[in-house]
Design a protein around this motif. Sequence first.
Motif, PDB file in Angstrom:
ATOM      1  N   UNK A  43     -87.088 -43.116 -58.985  1.00  0.00           N
ATOM      2  CA  UNK A  43     -86.877 -42.738 -57.573  1.00  0.00           C
ATOM      3  C   UNK A  43     -86.743 -44.122 -56.591  1.00  0.00           C
ATOM      4  N   UNK A  44     -85.836 -44.039 -55.976  1.00  0.00           N
ATOM      5  CA  UNK A  44     -85.414 -45.373 -55.115  1.00  0.00           C
ATOM      6  C   UNK A  44     -84.811 -46.484 -55.782  1.00  0.00           C
ATOM      7  N   UNK A  45     -84.508 -46.125 -57.157  1.00  0.00           N
ATOM      8  CA  UNK A  45     -83.942 -47.107 -57.750  1.00  0.00           C
ATOM      9  C   UNK A  45     -82.543 -46.971 -58.418  1.00  0.00           C
ATOM     10  N   UNK A  46     -82.686 -45.655 -59.048  1.00  0.00           N
ATOM     11  CA  UNK A  46     -81.365 -45.291 -59.493  1.00  0.00           C
ATOM     12  C   UNK A  46     -80.412 -44.502 -58.548  1.00  0.00           C
ATOM     13  N   UNK A  47     -79.095 -45.008 -58.166  1.00  0.00           N
ATOM     14  CA  UNK A  47     -78.436 -44.200 -57.040  1.00  0.00           C
ATOM     15  C   UNK A  47     -78.565 -42.622 -57.307  1.00  0.00           C
ATOM     16  N   UNK A  48     -78.403 -41.960 -56.221  1.00  0.00           N
ATOM     17  CA  UNK A  48     -78.424 -40.362 -56.168  1.00  0.00           C
ATOM     18  C   UNK A  48     -77.185 -40.001 -56.516  1.00  0.00           C
ATOM     19  N   UNK A  49     -76.040 -40.774 -56.974  1.00  0.00           N
ATOM     20  CA  UNK A  49     -74.910 -40.173 -57.412  1.00  0.00           C
ATOM     21  C   UNK A  49     -74.783 -40.139 -58.948  1.00  0.00           C
ATOM     22  N   UNK A  50     -75.838 -40.924 -59.333  1.00  0.00           N
ATOM     23  CA  UNK A  50     -76.060 -40.846 -60.934  1.00  0.00           C
ATOM     24  C   UNK A  50     -76.130 -39.721 -61.559  1.00  0.00           C
ATOM     25  N   UNK A  51     -76.868 -38.651 -61.047  1.00  0.00           N
ATOM     26  CA  UNK A  51     -77.135 -37.314 -61.709  1.00  0.00           C
ATOM     27  C   UNK A  51     -75.598 -36.350 -61.682  1.00  0.00           C
ATOM     28  N   UNK A  52     -75.012 -36.625 -60.521  1.00  0.00           N
ATOM     29  CA  UNK A  52     -73.675 -36.068 -60.630  1.00  0.00           C
ATOM     30  C   UNK A  52     -72.781 -36.520 -61.578  1.00  0.00           C
TER      31      UNK A  52
END
Length: 258
Positions: A43-52
């Motif tokens: 949370x707050x570390x891995x970019x949000x687009x990583x899951x996509x």
Amino acid sequence: MEFCCCYLPLVNVGAYLLVLETALVALAVGICALVPPAIVAGDGVIPSWSKGLVAALGFITLVWQIIGLVSVARQMPTLYRTYLRINLVLTLAIIAATVAFLIVAAAQHNKAVRACVSTYGVIPSNSNASSSLSLSGLGQSTDAFSESGQSICNIFVWAQTGVMAGLIVLVALTQFYMLAAQRAYGGEQRKAFRDSKVSYQDIPMNPRDSAVWEPHPSDPYAGGQHGYNNREPAGYGGHDAYDSYATTPRGKYAHTPY
């Protein structure tokens, strides 16, 4: 008269299961990347687009398994080799992406802990909690609460990072084993395909007078003096069949009625 060799066909159940296993794992990767909430360790570390990105790779791998099923069902060695190569690339891409995001999360561990404390370590605002905190002094209680939250988040983030690493290693080892099994099947598939193109003249049982064939004296096509009405059918060697059979271990019984 033509003869063929009876054999057991290739059993492709294992090949189908390998493709289906890869499809299920790819589906699980896509679902786990999109459905669950944000991981505290990232949370707050891995970019949000990583899951996509991970979900897209998972679903592409899932769709690609259709090619694997077709190549196995129709016995197409060239297509299966292409399927296997692309399958390897997609598997490596998923593993590389997840490992990269894991490294990012582990490298920014302190930032993830601070995000955890700010999100889950907030002092409750209800009156009972406020009154209990005021018993020992609001400042000291707030500091103690913050330190406890820091310790809890630190342990929790490390635990989640370890679980993610273990899951990635488990999936990687499993899929590499499946890829090795698919590669072995592909080699056998190509070998069988090459063997099927061998000339029928190379089959030991092809000639009627082969030493492998055990003629029966009453066989009308056995030829010569033991044949039907002592006729020798065209295309066969008459006594040659028995001459050839005489070289076998049971040849001495060639002229003995059964």
